[in-house]
Design an enzyme around this catalytic site. Sequence first.
Site, PDB file in Angstrom:
ATOM      1  N   ASP A  39      20.315   8.148  28.761  1.00 14.52           N
ATOM      2  CA  ASP A  39      21.054   8.463  27.540  1.00 14.52           C
ATOM      3  C   ASP A  39      20.087   8.962  26.475  1.00 14.52           C
ATOM      4  O   ASP A  39      19.067   9.562  26.800  1.00 14.52           O
ATOM      5  CB  ASP A  39      21.782   7.193  27.065  1.00 14.52           C
ATOM      6  CG  ASP A  39      23.043   7.519  26.291  1.00 14.52           C
ATOM      7  OD1 ASP A  39      22.953   7.669  25.060  1.00 14.52           O
ATOM      8  OD2 ASP A  39      24.108   7.661  26.911  1.00 14.52           O
ATOM      9  N   HIS A  43      23.061   5.944  20.275  1.00  8.23           N
ATOM     10  CA  HIS A  43      24.025   5.927  21.383  1.00  8.23           C
ATOM     11  C   HIS A  43      23.492   5.107  22.559  1.00  8.23           C
ATOM     12  O   HIS A  43      24.191   4.223  23.080  1.00  8.23           O
ATOM     13  CB  HIS A  43      24.313   7.371  21.801  1.00  8.23           C
ATOM     14  CG  HIS A  43      25.473   7.561  22.710  1.00  8.23           C
ATOM     15  ND1 HIS A  43      25.345   7.615  24.081  1.00  8.23           N
ATOM     16  CD2 HIS A  43      26.794   7.741  22.462  1.00  8.23           C
ATOM     17  CE1 HIS A  43      26.535   7.825  24.637  1.00  8.23           C
ATOM     18  NE2 HIS A  43      27.432   7.909  23.681  1.00  8.23           N
ATOM     19  N   SER A  83      32.057   6.401  26.854  1.00 10.56           N
ATOM     20  CA  SER A  83      30.620   6.111  26.811  1.00 10.56           C
ATOM     21  C   SER A  83      30.362   4.614  26.822  1.00 10.56           C
ATOM     22  O   SER A  83      29.358   4.151  27.376  1.00 10.56           O
ATOM     23  CB  SER A  83      30.000   6.664  25.523  1.00 10.56           C
ATOM     24  OG  SER A  83      29.575   7.979  25.655  1.00 10.56           O
TER      25      SER A  83
END
Length: 476
Positions: free
Chosen positions: A167, A204, A412
Site C-alpha cells: 500500500d 492509507h 480498502s
Amino acid sequence: MAPQRFHEQFDQIQRAMPEVPLAMGPDDSAEFMYEKGVVLVRDGEEARFVEDTVRAHFTAAPDLDQDQIRRAGPETNRSGVTRIRVGDPGEGHRGADRAVAQALRSVREHEARAGHRMVARNHVVHIAVNACPGDEPVPVPLSEPPNPAAADTPYDPETAVGVLVIDTGLTHDYRSCALLAHTDGDAQLKECDDQGVLHQYVGHGTFIAGLVAAVAPSTDITVRGSLNDAGAVLESEFGEKLFEAVDAGGWPDVLSLSAGTSNGRTDGLLGVENFMRELRGQRTLLVAAAGNNGSATPFWPAAYADLPGWEDSVLSVGALRSDGEFGACFTNHGPWVKVYAPGERLTSVLTGFESPVPYVYQHSTYEACRYGFTYGCTCRHPRHFGVLSDENASAKPDQVMFEGYAQWSGTSFATPVAAGLVAAHMTAHKETDPRAARRQLLAAGAGFAEVRGAQVPALRPPTWRPVPVMRLAPGL
C-alpha cells in the site's frame, strides 16, 4: 458544481505522474485510466508477433506513421510484459486514445484463434478514484477507541502470523500507537505539502495496518510502500512491485492488497499474470479489495478469486455498511466477490499522535447518494466541501486536524478486516495453512448480509461495533 470524482482524481494522479500521459477508458467513458499511446504484450515471440501485426495494421492507416510503433522500455522484466508504443502520447484528449484502440483491434482476430489475450492497455492500478478508499478520512478523538477494538489475544512471537500489506507507507509517528507495536516496513515518502497540510491518501497503509492489528493482535505486520506515489502505479510496473515486496521478506502467510483496477475484461490483468501464477504455487493467501465503483464489473486482482485455479489462493472482499446488515452503497458486488466485511466508517490509526496535522478536503460530498441509496452514506455524510469540486473556487474548502485516529470507509478497509480474521483464526486454531484457515473460517464462521438483493457471506469481527444507519430524504 457537483463533484466529478473520477475526473478530479484523474487530475490528481496525472499531476503525481507528470511524465506519463494518461487517458480514460474504455473509449469515451470513465471506468479506468491507462497510459496513452502504449500497449502491453507478453515478452518474447508473442511480443514480436504483436508488434509486426500492429505495424501492418497501422501501415494502412493514413493518419499514423510507422515510426510511431516502437518499443517503449524497459523491454522486459520479471512480470513478463513489454510496453510497445503505438502512437504519440501527446495527441488527442484524455477521453480516448485512437492509437491504442486501433492496436487492440488489430490483434483481435489472432487472439480469438490463440484462445487468449495478446495485447492490453497499460492500466493505472490505484487506491484512489472510485477504487479505494470510498471517501476521505474524518478525525476521531483519541478518547474514542478503534472500531474494531483490539481483540484480547496475547502476542506470541513464536506463532505470530505474518501479514504483508502492499500500500502506501507508514506515517512517521505510527509507533506512538501501541496497537502497531509489531508493525514495521516502509515510511511514507512525503506526508505533507510545503504548508504542512497532509497529502491526500497519506496514512492509507497505516490505517490498514491498524485494522489488521486490532482484529489479529498476534501478527507480525509489514507494510510496503509500493503505492507511495499518489497511491497509483502503472500495470506494467505493478507486477514487478508485487515481486519486490514478497522478495524483501519472503512470501507471507497473508497478503493484504487494497488496490486494483477494472479493465473491461473477465480474464485478469496482463501485468500481474506472472505474479499470480507464482502466487498460486505458494501457500500465501491474497486478500484483495473488490473496489468502490458500486459495480458488478470485475476488479483486479480481487476478481481472480472467481477464476479457475485461484479459488483457494485469492479472497475478494466487499464492504458492509456501518450496521453490518447490508452492503455499503459504494461496494463492488457480484459472484466474483466472495465475502463481505465491515467497511464503512471504521476507526483506526492515521497520523498526528505527536502533533496535530491539518488536512484540506479534496472532494465535496454529494447532494444525493451517487448509487441511489437513501441511508446516510459516505457519499453525502458528513458534509464537507472539497478544493477539487469547484472550478470557480466560490467556496472555501473545509479543513480538519488529525490527532491520531480517523474514521474512513472503503473496501480498502474491509479487506484488512477480513485478512485479520483469517490470521486470528490461524492463531486460535493453531492452523499453519492460511488457505485452509480461509476455508474453515467461511465454512464455520460466516454469517450473511444482503447486497443488491442477494444473500452473501459476511465476516464480522467480535470486537467490531455496528452503528445504526441514518435515514435521509433525497437531497438532504
